[in-house]
Design a protein around this motif. Structure first.
Motif, short mmCIF file in Angstrom:
data_model
loop_
_atom_site.label_atom_id
_atom_site.label_comp_id
_atom_site.label_asym_id
_atom_site.label_seq_id
_atom_site.Cartn_x
_atom_site.Cartn_y
_atom_site.Cartn_z
N ALA A 116 11.26 75.74 -44.00
CA ALA A 116 10.48 75.22 -42.88
C ALA A 116 11.08 73.95 -42.28
O ALA A 116 10.66 73.52 -41.22
N ALA A 117 12.04 73.36 -42.97
CA ALA A 117 12.55 72.06 -42.54
C ALA A 117 13.83 72.15 -41.72
O ALA A 117 14.64 71.23 -41.71
N SER A 118 14.04 73.26 -41.01
CA SER A 118 15.28 73.42 -40.25
C SER A 118 15.33 72.42 -39.10
O SER A 118 14.32 72.11 -38.47
N ASP A 119 16.52 71.92 -38.82
CA ASP A 119 16.75 70.94 -37.77
C ASP A 119 17.43 71.65 -36.60
O ASP A 119 18.61 72.03 -36.71
N PRO A 120 16.74 71.84 -35.46
CA PRO A 120 17.37 72.54 -34.33
C PRO A 120 18.66 71.87 -33.87
O PRO A 120 19.58 72.56 -33.41
N GLY A 121 18.74 70.54 -34.01
CA GLY A 121 19.96 69.85 -33.62
C GLY A 121 21.14 70.25 -34.47
O GLY A 121 22.25 70.49 -33.96
N VAL A 122 20.93 70.36 -35.78
CA VAL A 122 22.01 70.78 -36.69
C VAL A 122 22.39 72.23 -36.41
O VAL A 122 23.58 72.57 -36.35
N LEU A 123 21.40 73.09 -36.24
CA LEU A 123 21.69 74.49 -35.94
C LEU A 123 22.49 74.62 -34.64
O LEU A 123 23.44 75.39 -34.56
N GLY A 124 22.09 73.85 -33.63
CA GLY A 124 22.79 73.91 -32.35
C GLY A 124 24.22 73.43 -32.45
O GLY A 124 25.11 74.01 -31.82
N GLU A 125 24.47 72.40 -33.24
CA GLU A 125 25.82 71.87 -33.38
C GLU A 125 26.72 72.86 -34.11
O GLU A 125 27.88 73.07 -33.73
N ILE A 126 26.21 73.47 -35.17
CA ILE A 126 27.00 74.47 -35.89
C ILE A 126 27.31 75.65 -34.97
O ILE A 126 28.44 76.15 -34.92
N ALA A 127 26.31 76.10 -34.22
CA ALA A 127 26.53 77.20 -33.28
C ALA A 127 27.56 76.82 -32.24
O ALA A 127 28.45 77.63 -31.89
N ARG A 128 27.49 75.62 -31.73
CA ARG A 128 28.47 75.17 -30.71
C ARG A 128 29.88 75.18 -31.26
O ARG A 128 30.82 75.67 -30.62
N GLN A 129 30.07 74.66 -32.46
CA GLN A 129 31.41 74.58 -33.05
C GLN A 129 32.00 75.96 -33.29
O GLN A 129 33.21 76.17 -33.11
N GLU A 130 31.18 76.90 -33.73
CA GLU A 130 31.71 78.21 -34.09
C GLU A 130 31.83 79.15 -32.90
O GLU A 130 32.82 79.87 -32.77
N LEU A 131 30.86 79.15 -32.01
CA LEU A 131 30.85 80.12 -30.92
C LEU A 131 31.85 79.78 -29.83
O LEU A 131 32.19 80.63 -29.01
N ARG A 132 32.36 78.56 -29.82
CA ARG A 132 33.38 78.23 -28.82
C ARG A 132 34.67 79.00 -29.08
O ARG A 132 35.55 79.07 -28.20
N THR A 133 34.81 79.60 -30.26
CA THR A 133 36.00 80.39 -30.56
C THR A 133 35.95 81.76 -29.91
O THR A 133 36.98 82.45 -29.85
N LEU A 134 34.78 82.18 -29.42
CA LEU A 134 34.69 83.47 -28.74
C LEU A 134 35.19 83.35 -27.31
O LEU A 134 35.12 82.27 -26.70
N PRO A 135 35.68 84.43 -26.72
CA PRO A 135 36.30 84.36 -25.39
C PRO A 135 35.29 84.04 -24.29
O PRO A 135 34.10 84.38 -24.39
N ARG A 136 35.80 83.40 -23.24
CA ARG A 136 34.98 83.14 -22.05
C ARG A 136 35.22 84.19 -20.97
O ARG A 136 34.64 84.12 -19.89
N TYR A 137 36.10 85.13 -21.25
CA TYR A 137 36.31 86.27 -20.36
C TYR A 137 36.84 87.42 -21.21
O TYR A 137 37.29 87.23 -22.34
N GLY A 138 36.69 88.62 -20.68
CA GLY A 138 37.13 89.79 -21.44
C GLY A 138 35.95 90.58 -21.97
O GLY A 138 35.00 90.89 -21.22
#
Length: 387
Positions: free
Chosen positions: A134-156
């Motif tokens: 229950a103690a999840s931090d949306p800020g931490v989740l968002g930062e991890i998602a940002r760091q990892e998902l930027r590796t996916l393509p922006r086109y294709g």
């Protein structure tokens, strides 16, 4: 809820219910989805057929619940009205640790809360899970998602395999910390055990794989990296009998469902770009729940089966309707998913990041949405936002 006093399906109706309601989840894989099974289910719109059949059964037999005689295993009870579903899931006398469920979970999480029959121990394990998740931090989740998902393509093109690989890196970081980011072997071993768990008590235990999985998991848990669920678990009081370490495999297992829900929600958002992201995630799990059947053992020993796609679509309809009543995609009552908020927040964070600089075009979805959607086959055309 006693089977003796309820309407009873005829033999032909029972055969149809067994074939169209109970068999498709087994074909697809209850614990680990099988690509071929999910493909066949989508091809036949298996969950849509099951939902329509249950509607016809309700029109024929009344609100029920309906007793379905099954040779060799005793009666199966199907609640058809929302009030009965709510009553079953709210009643602690209807126990979640059914024979089929404990047989499946014993392959990789025998000490998990869902496989625990003792009421006192189950309550303590449940409280522990709720405090940690229950103690999840949306800020931490968002930062991890940002760091990892930027590796996916922006086109294709974006495929499930590409998205899933990144999602599992996110999942391992959220649960175990950055040190587990690249531990694909841990996920492979978990999925090997989950594949065995699809067969429940019909398949023997792969003790060698489970021992290696537990040793590897323990190494990550001992680090208790700040910001991870492992750190929160380490800081949460737990007596030895509770077996805190034994709760973690379920958290990892549930992360697969989070990825599936997010990817299906992306299909909804590709078709409805202006829709709110969080509500689209909730629509994803309403329309295509990742847990298709909720099982309970009634006080008289009968098995109660809640068909979640039917219940959810009775609650909110067959169309994309953000904000509609969701039904029971996370179960309900005393055994509701303790990580439902974490799951929703993580899926929302992933989609928010994906859509920050990208636009997606996916398959054309009909207005009346099919009951089954093959996430493995979903492919999106990607282009950079604003172009």
């Amino acid at each position: 809820m006693s089977a003796k006093s309820l309407p009873r399906a005829s033999l032909p109706a029972s055969v149809r219910l067994a074939a169209q309601v109970m068999a498709p989840p087994l074909l697809q894989g209850v614990i680990l989805r099988r690509r071929s099974g999910v493909w066949l289910a989508a091809l036949a719109d298996a969950d849509g057929r099951a939902t329509r059949l249950l509607r016809r059964m309700r029109a024929r037999y009344g609100d029920g619940p309906l007793v379905v005689p099954l040779p060799g295993r005793g009666p199966l009870i199907l609640p058809l009205a929302a009030a009965d579903v709510e009553r079953v899931l709210a009643d602690p006398a209807h126990h979640p640790a059914t024979r089929e469920k404990t047989g499946a979970l014993a392959h990789f999480q025998p000490d998990g809360v869902l496989a625990t029959r003792d009421p006192g121990l189950r309550a303590r394990r449940r409280a522990f899970n709720e405090r940690v998740l229950a103690a999840s931090d949306p800020g931490v989740l968002g930062e991890i998602a940002r760091q990892e998902l930027r590796t996916l393509p922006r086109y294709g093109r974006l495929t499930w395999d590409a998205f899933s690989a990144v999602h599992w890196r996110i999942a391992r970081r959220v649960v175990l910390g950055d040190g587990a980011r690249d531990d694909e072997a841990l996920t492979w071993m978990l999925n090997r055990l989950r594949g065995d768990a699809n067969w429940s008590y019909l398949r023997g235990h792969r003790t060698d794989v489970r021992s290696r999985f537990e040793r590897r998991l323990r190494t990550h848990l001992e680090r208790a990296e700040p910001g991870s669920l492992a750190a929160r678990a380490a800081a949460t009081p737990a007596d030895p009998e509770l077996h805190a370490e034994g709760q973690v495999p379920h958290w990892l297992f549930a992360m697969d469902a989070v990825g599936i829900a997010a990817y299906r929600a992306l299909a909804l958002l590709a078709a409805h770009p202006a829709a709110p992201i969080r509500e689209s995630v909730l629509e994803s799990v309403r329309l295509w729940p990742t847990t298709p059947i909720i099982l309970r053992t009634a006080p008289d020993g009968a098995t109660v089966a809640v068909h979640v796609p039917y219940v959810n679509r009775e609650a909110g309809g067959d169309r994309f309707a953000p904000g509609a009543p969701t039904g029971v995609p996370f179960s309900a009552g005393h055994a509701a998913c303790p990580g439902r908020d974490l799951a929703t927040e993580l899926a929302t964070a992933e989609l928010t990041e994906l859509l920050r600089e990208r636009q997606f075009a996916g398959p054309r979805l009909p207005a009346v949405l099919p009951g089954s959607l093959d996430h493995f086959a979903l492919t999106f055309a990607v282009r950079q936002a604003g172009r």
